[in-house]
Scaffold this motif. Structure first.
Motif, PDB file in Angstrom:
ATOM      1  N   PHE A 125       1.228   2.070   8.247  1.00  0.00           N
ATOM      2  CA  PHE A 125       2.082   3.203   8.610  1.00  0.00           C
ATOM      3  C   PHE A 125       2.029   3.428  10.127  1.00  0.00           C
ATOM      4  CE2 PHE A 125       1.336   3.716   4.124  1.00  0.00           C
ATOM      5  CZ  PHE A 125       2.573   4.118   3.631  1.00  0.00           C
ATOM      6  N   PHE A 126       2.454   2.397  10.849  1.00  0.00           N
ATOM      7  CA  PHE A 126       2.513   2.413  12.306  1.00  0.00           C
ATOM      8  C   PHE A 126       3.829   3.040  12.781  1.00  0.00           C
ATOM      9  CE2 PHE A 126       0.048  -1.342  11.121  1.00  0.00           C
ATOM     10  CZ  PHE A 126      -0.975  -1.411  12.046  1.00  0.00           C
ATOM     11  N   GLY A 147       0.820  -1.203   0.000  1.00  0.00           N
ATOM     12  CA  GLY A 147       0.000   0.000   0.000  1.00  0.00           C
ATOM     13  C   GLY A 147       0.854   1.254   0.000  1.00  0.00           C
ATOM     14  N   VAL A 148       0.379   2.281  -0.698  1.00  0.00           N
ATOM     15  CA  VAL A 148       1.098   3.548  -0.773  1.00  0.00           C
ATOM     16  C   VAL A 148       0.169   4.684  -0.336  1.00  0.00           C
ATOM     17  CG1 VAL A 148       2.766   2.890  -2.548  1.00  0.00           C
ATOM     18  CG2 VAL A 148       0.500   3.710  -3.232  1.00  0.00           C
ATOM     19  N   GLY A 149       0.767   5.795   0.061  1.00  0.00           N
ATOM     20  CA  GLY A 149      -0.010   6.946   0.471  1.00  0.00           C
ATOM     21  C   GLY A 149       0.878   8.164   0.557  1.00  0.00           C
ATOM     22  N   ASP A 150       0.268   9.315   0.872  1.00  0.00           N
ATOM     23  CA  ASP A 150       1.053  10.539   1.030  1.00  0.00           C
ATOM     24  C   ASP A 150       1.033  11.005   2.484  1.00  0.00           C
ATOM     25  OD1 ASP A 150      -1.565  11.411   1.152  1.00  0.00           O
ATOM     26  OD2 ASP A 150      -1.340  13.000  -0.343  1.00  0.00           O
ATOM     27  N   ILE A 151       1.171  10.045   3.376  1.00  0.00           N
ATOM     28  CA  ILE A 151       1.207  10.339   4.814  1.00  0.00           C
ATOM     29  C   ILE A 151       2.435  11.197   5.132  1.00  0.00           C
ATOM     30  CG2 ILE A 151       1.517   9.289   7.103  1.00  0.00           C
ATOM     31  CD1 ILE A 151      -0.030   7.248   4.321  1.00  0.00           C
ATOM     32  N   ASP A 152       2.262  12.191   5.980  1.00  0.00           N
ATOM     33  CA  ASP A 152       3.386  13.010   6.425  1.00  0.00           C
ATOM     34  C   ASP A 152       4.111  12.246   7.535  1.00  0.00           C
ATOM     35  OD1 ASP A 152       5.070  14.890   7.722  1.00  0.00           O
ATOM     36  OD2 ASP A 152       3.811  16.548   7.056  1.00  0.00           O
ATOM     37  N   ILE A 153       5.202  11.602   7.180  1.00  0.00           N
ATOM     38  CA  ILE A 153       5.906  10.728   8.126  1.00  0.00           C
ATOM     39  C   ILE A 153       6.479  11.524   9.297  1.00  0.00           C
ATOM     40  CG2 ILE A 153       7.782   9.069   8.401  1.00  0.00           C
ATOM     41  CD1 ILE A 153       5.479   8.010   6.722  1.00  0.00           C
ATOM     42  N   ASP A 154       6.979  12.712   9.033  1.00  0.00           N
ATOM     43  CA  ASP A 154       7.517  13.529  10.126  1.00  0.00           C
ATOM     44  C   ASP A 154       6.426  13.890  11.126  1.00  0.00           C
ATOM     45  OD1 ASP A 154      10.070  13.481   9.094  1.00  0.00           O
ATOM     46  OD2 ASP A 154       9.875  15.387   8.036  1.00  0.00           O
ATOM     47  N   LYS A 155       5.267  14.275  10.622  1.00  0.00           N
ATOM     48  CA  LYS A 155       4.157  14.636  11.495  1.00  0.00           C
ATOM     49  C   LYS A 155       3.652  13.414  12.266  1.00  0.00           C
ATOM     50  CE  LYS A 155       1.359  17.715   9.903  1.00  0.00           C
ATOM     51  NZ  LYS A 155       0.261  18.394   9.142  1.00  0.00           N
ATOM     52  N   LEU A 176       5.459  10.830  13.198  1.00  0.00           N
ATOM     53  CA  LEU A 176       6.412  10.527  14.259  1.00  0.00           C
ATOM     54  C   LEU A 176       6.289  11.524  15.415  1.00  0.00           C
ATOM     55  CD1 LEU A 176       8.717   8.787  15.309  1.00  0.00           C
ATOM     56  CD2 LEU A 176      10.312  10.247  14.039  1.00  0.00           C
ATOM     57  N   ARG A 177       6.113  12.792  15.095  1.00  0.00           N
ATOM     58  CA  ARG A 177       5.938  13.792  16.163  1.00  0.00           C
ATOM     59  C   ARG A 177       4.694  13.489  16.990  1.00  0.00           C
ATOM     60  NH1 ARG A 177       7.484  17.508  12.091  1.00  0.00           N
ATOM     61  NH2 ARG A 177       5.308  18.148  11.795  1.00  0.00           N
ATOM     62  N   PHE A 178       3.614  13.105  16.308  1.00  0.00           N
ATOM     63  CA  PHE A 178       2.386  12.757  17.012  1.00  0.00           C
ATOM     64  C   PHE A 178       2.620  11.577  17.945  1.00  0.00           C
ATOM     65  CE2 PHE A 178      -1.469  10.100  17.167  1.00  0.00           C
ATOM     66  CZ  PHE A 178      -2.335  10.977  17.814  1.00  0.00           C
ATOM     67  N   HIS A 179       3.318  10.566  17.448  1.00  0.00           N
ATOM     68  CA  HIS A 179       3.568   9.381  18.286  1.00  0.00           C
ATOM     69  C   HIS A 179       4.354   9.753  19.536  1.00  0.00           C
ATOM     70  CE1 HIS A 179       4.244   5.224  19.402  1.00  0.00           C
ATOM     71  NE2 HIS A 179       5.518   5.537  19.575  1.00  0.00           N
TER      72      HIS A 179
END
Length: 260
Positions: A192-193, A132-140, A142-145
């Motif tokens: 995207f965990f 699966g693909v997406g345009d998730i903001d990975i930096d955001k 990680l900050r949320f986590h």
């Protein structure tokens, strides 16, 4: 931080596209979908990967073992032994990839538990699916986590209802995790965990352990699962229709995940 990608399933629903390669190797354009996923993480600076192999894992191994060879010019002198590589720069130089054999029949939870040794002492790791693909903001993400202090964050998306549906409270705590609801219009599990290292305590080496069942439900019971809501693009490649959709987007330069 390691990026763990589940690559071991049989992909039975997409056999009409290709039945001789594992699903992560089905192409979008000229590259397999697993490359697109890895390339997406790499645009955020995450280039340390652990691929959980299973069904036809040798195909994935062959692809990456020959990657540098295919990206380089080669000089051959017949009769002189091994050819020499005329190295050229290519963007994927520096990627570190662990190709981990996690069992032909192992389910997703067991696969993740079996790569624990490759996480080392890292306090966090990322985890996603190889289809699966997406345009998730990975930096955001990680900050949320890191901001909420819970053990696992799952990205919640809103497409078709056959995936794991998330029941979410106002403070983004997950109250329920239904693996495959019959119907529903809420958030679903988009992969995207981000996981704390302690998440391994919720897993076992039991070959039948499904990540999306007892481990997630136990996290919910313990109040340790949060959702990062993503309202942008996300698309799995489970069927021929979805394969065609992703390839059409890529061919027409409209692929939202292509940020390179």
């Amino acid at each position: 931080m390691k990026v763990v990608i589940l690559c071991g399933g049989y992909g039975t629903r997409i056999r009409d596209v290709a039945d001789n390669i594992p699903k992560p190797m089905i192409p979008i354009g000229e590259r397999p979908i697993i490359w697109h996923i890895m390339k997406y993480y790499a645009t955020y600076g995450y280039i340390d990967f652990v691929l959980c192999l299973g069904y036809k894992g040798n195909v994935i191994k062959d692809y990456f073992l020959n990657y540098e060879l295919c990206a380089s010019d080669i000089t051959i002198e017949l009769g002189a032994g091994r050819p020499s590589l005329e190295h050229v720069d290519f963007p994927e130089a520096g990627w570190k990839i662990v190709l981990a054999e996690t069992g032909i029949n192992a389910m997703t939870g067991a696969r993740v538990r079996r790569i624990k040794k490759y996480i080392g002492e890292d306090p966090y790791f990322m985890l996603t699916y190889g289809d699966g693909v997406g345009d998730i903001d990975i930096d955001k993400l990680l900050r949320f986590h890191k901001s909420h202090g819970k053990m696992v964050t799952v990205t919640g998306v809103r497409p078709p209802g056959r995936f794991g549906e998330l029941n979410v409270a106002e403070d983004n705590t997950v109250l329920g995790f239904n693996e495959k609801p019959q119907a529903g219009g809420g958030l679903i599990n988009g992969g995207f965990f981000v996981c704390n290292r302690d998440f391994f305590d919720y897993l076992s080496d039991d070959e039948g352990l499904v990540l999306e069942q007892d481990p997630m439900r136990n996290l919910v019971q313990d109040g340790q699962l949060k959702v990062f809501e993503h309202h942008g693009f996300w698309q799995p490649m489970d069927t021929f229709r979805e394969y065609s959709l992703l390839n059409d987007l890529y061919k027409n330069n409209k692929a939202p995940w292509v940020k390179w």
